[in-house]
Design an enzyme around this catalytic site. Structure first.
Site, PDB file in Angstrom:
ATOM      1  N   ASN A 124      -8.086  23.123   9.101  1.00  0.00           N
ATOM      2  CA  ASN A 124      -7.335  24.331   8.752  1.00  0.00           C
ATOM      3  C   ASN A 124      -6.228  24.608   9.766  1.00  0.00           C
ATOM      4  O   ASN A 124      -5.732  25.729   9.856  1.00  0.00           O
ATOM      5  CB  ASN A 124      -8.266  25.548   8.629  1.00  0.00           C
ATOM      6  N   ASP A 184     -13.033  33.483   2.252  1.00  0.00           N
ATOM      7  CA  ASP A 184     -13.212  32.171   2.886  1.00  0.00           C
ATOM      8  C   ASP A 184     -14.248  31.327   2.157  1.00  0.00           C
ATOM      9  O   ASP A 184     -14.067  30.117   1.974  1.00  0.00           O
ATOM     10  CB  ASP A 184     -13.659  32.348   4.336  1.00  0.00           C
TER      11      ASP A 184
END
Length: 412
Positions: A102, A176
């Site tokens: 990420n 998330d």
């Protein structure tokens, strides 16, 4: 009888990701049997340091948040800014099928860990990439968390609340976790293609796009301009008041869900003892109701408030009407259906405390449930993983001494 293998046994995954979305994806792959190595910087994943946010003890002796996202992985600590640390990372990626990260694109490109750089060396590699706002567009490089890119800019906090109140208090990890599971579905499709064709791919899932997808039904409805779809809106003016939560006589909230208003309305009115309303042309059919929304809301709200929760639950069950009690988190932790369906598991932490943890929500009939253990300590598996790469004990010791890698560290 031989033990049944889990679906991804033999698949190797390298995770270079922090916080929740990327690690959640890799944790799910570990649940499926993949060999997942989590690479952390010497300071560790920032999720190891969020105890105060979550009201839990500080340190890894009872780190439920880290364990939730990282159970089933090997934890390796490398200083990838050093030549040797970067060499080890490259060796790990070279042996892997999937690489999950990420890092923002500018940082990836500087480190030559972006997909265009990696595919030249590892053409079969599948890269799973978590982004705040996607890879294209004017704001692609902005930092993104689920509070901002998902809840706020994605159209959730600005709309999904009663117009007479304030935006919701967002819950960390909500967006998330959806990104993580969406990313896993894409990564597995790309892995299948890579094994069929020898060609890898990059799979990108952003928090922003995920939120837009999650509210897409009402994004479409919003375009027609009807007042009932112009959120935020008063709960008294929802086009279908049979989809609104109401409070009972004993101050409990119950969510009813009857999207087929014309089908459910007469059944519900009779179940509530309001036979005179079952054919009332002001409120039935639903097209007539739209001019009397607030009037009917108060009638329905008063009717539900005349019953205790237990009384109303009995009525709803006997009429086979769809509803659910609006449970608090402590109620969910004790919910017999949550335990009966294996959504929850007990895990004992190094300090001896037993805590309830949540399983990923995809169940398999044949391969069963994976073991649920605490997440690894910082650098807990560094020496083991380096040894498997062929490094000698002396080399590993020298690397740790030079700060190119770190062995097991307990936080707190």
């Amino acid at each position: 009888m031989s033990e049944i293998k889990r679906p991804l046994e033999g698949v190797k995954v390298i995770e270079l990701a922090t916080f929740i979305a990327g690690p959640c994806c890799a944790r799910y792959l570990a649940d499926l049997g993949a060999d997942v190595i989590k690479v952390e910087a010497p300071s560790g994943d920032p999720l190891r340091y969020t105890a105060v946010n979550e009201g839990r003890p500080y340190g890894d002796a009872e780190d439920t948040s880290f364990s939730l996202e990282n159970t089933g992985k090997k934890c390796v600590t490398l200083n990838t800014k050093t030549e040797v640390g970067r060499k080890v990372l490259e060796e790990l990626i070279a042996e892997s099928d999937i690489f999950i990260t990420n890092w923002r694109q500018p940082a990836l490109k500087r480190a030559e860990l972006d997909y265009e750089s990696l595919k030249q060396k590892y053409p079969k590699l599948v890269m799973g990439y978590v982004s705040g706002y996607g890879e294209k567009g004017p704001d692609k490089d902005l930092p993104g968390f689920d509070f901002t890119a998902y809840f706020a800019r994605g159209g959730i906090m600005g709309t999904m609340y009663d117009v007479d109140s304030a935006p919701m208090l967002p819950v960390a990890g909500f967006g998330d976790h959806q990104v993580g599971i969406y990313l896993a579905s894409g990564v597995l499709a790309a892995l299948y293609r890579a094994r069929e064709t020898g060609q890898g791919d990059q799979v990108t899932v952003s928090l922003f796009h995920t939120a837009i997808w999650d509210i897409s039904l009402y994004l479409q409805c919003n375009q027609y301009g009807d007042s009932s779809t112009q959120y935020p809106i008063s709960r008294k003016l929802i086009a279908n008041p049979l989809n609104v939560a109401h409070k009972t006589k004993d101050n409990q909230w119950i969510q009813i869900s009857m999207p087929r208003y014309d089908f459910h309305y007469p059944i519900f009115m009779k179940a509530l003892g309001k036979n005179e309303l079952a054919e009332d042309s002001r409120f039935y059919p639903q097209t007539n109701l739209q001019e009397h929304l607030e009037e009917f809301y108060h009638i329905l709200d008063d009717a539900i408030r005349s019953y205790t929760l237990d009384e109303l639950v009995k009525i709803m069950n006997e009429a086979d009407l769809p509803y659910a009690v609006c449970q608090t988190w402590n109620q969910v932790l004790e919910d017999p259906q949550a335990w009966g369906s294996d959504a929850l598991a007990k895990v004992t932490f190094p300090n001896g405390k037993e805590r309830t943890m949540v399983r990923t929500p995809v169940m398999f009939a044949e391969t069963g449930l994976p073991a649920y253990e605490r997440g690894g300590f910082l650098g807990e598996n560094t020496e083991e993983v380096l040894a498997k790469l062929g490094y000698s004990k002396e080399q590993i010791t020298a690397m740790i001494a030079a700060g190119e890698a770190t062995g097991c560290k307990r936080i707190g």
